[in-house]
Scaffold this active site. Sequence first.
Site, PDB file in Angstrom:
ATOM      1  CG  LEU A 122     -10.542   0.072  -4.696  1.00 53.32           C
ATOM      2  CD1 LEU A 122     -11.327   0.938  -3.712  1.00 53.32           C
ATOM      3  CD2 LEU A 122      -9.856   0.937  -5.740  1.00 53.32           C
ATOM      4  N   GLY A 123      -7.990  -3.476  -3.199  1.00 52.33           N
ATOM      5  CA  GLY A 123      -6.994  -4.075  -2.334  1.00 52.33           C
ATOM      6  C   GLY A 123      -7.455  -5.393  -1.764  1.00 52.33           C
TER       7      GLY A 123
ATOM      8  CD  GLU B  42     -11.509  -9.293  -3.463  1.00 54.22           C
ATOM      9  OE1 GLU B  42     -10.768  -9.373  -4.446  1.00 54.22           O
ATOM     10  OE2 GLU B  42     -12.477 -10.051  -3.265  1.00 54.22           O
TER      11      GLU B  42
ATOM     12  CG  ASP C 171      -3.090  -3.020  10.261  1.00 52.09           C
ATOM     13  OD1 ASP C 171      -1.848  -3.154  10.210  1.00 52.09           O
ATOM     14  OD2 ASP C 171      -3.859  -3.409   9.355  1.00 52.09           O
TER      15      ASP C 171
END
Length: 176
Positions: free
Chosen positions: A25-26, A32, A138
Amino acid sequence: MEPYPKTSSSEEDIFTDHYLILKTLGQGSFAEVKLALHRHTAVPVAVKFLEKDEDNAFEVMSEVGIVKALDHPNIIKLFHVIKTRKQSYLVMEHADGGDLADYLEKVGRLQAEEARPIFTQMACAVEYCHENGIVHRDIKVENIPLDDKEHFKQCDFGLAVKVTAGQKFKGSNRPA
């Protein structure tokens, strides 16, 4: 798909005994995230793979502790943590509607009445974090996924820190 997890002798197979990895997914700087399917229930989940080593042991434990402490409708839920000697797997709720960046790319500029509920959801999540002494550090459109009920949620607490009122920081995740 197997109805029950197979028995495994390898510590690293602990995760794959219970989850079938479907796709990535990312990919971030530190971890990860993959889409996986729980083998027994067929529930899709997002799994954050965190490599453990001496350099990041504090950060991995900090993120796990912070995410475990959170329970809010606009924050991705943590279901399970699997720890091995080499990795930690954070098994979390999967919000399958993409993220806010994808949403904005698809729908374009939002009018105030369209943006207001999104902003309200994020403000509620941030307020909840701050009430519990957690600073995300973030927040960005890529860290705001959309679930199937069209709720935006805050995720990725990899840079988050637990704080007390008046506490200061010196350039790292560790409080001063």
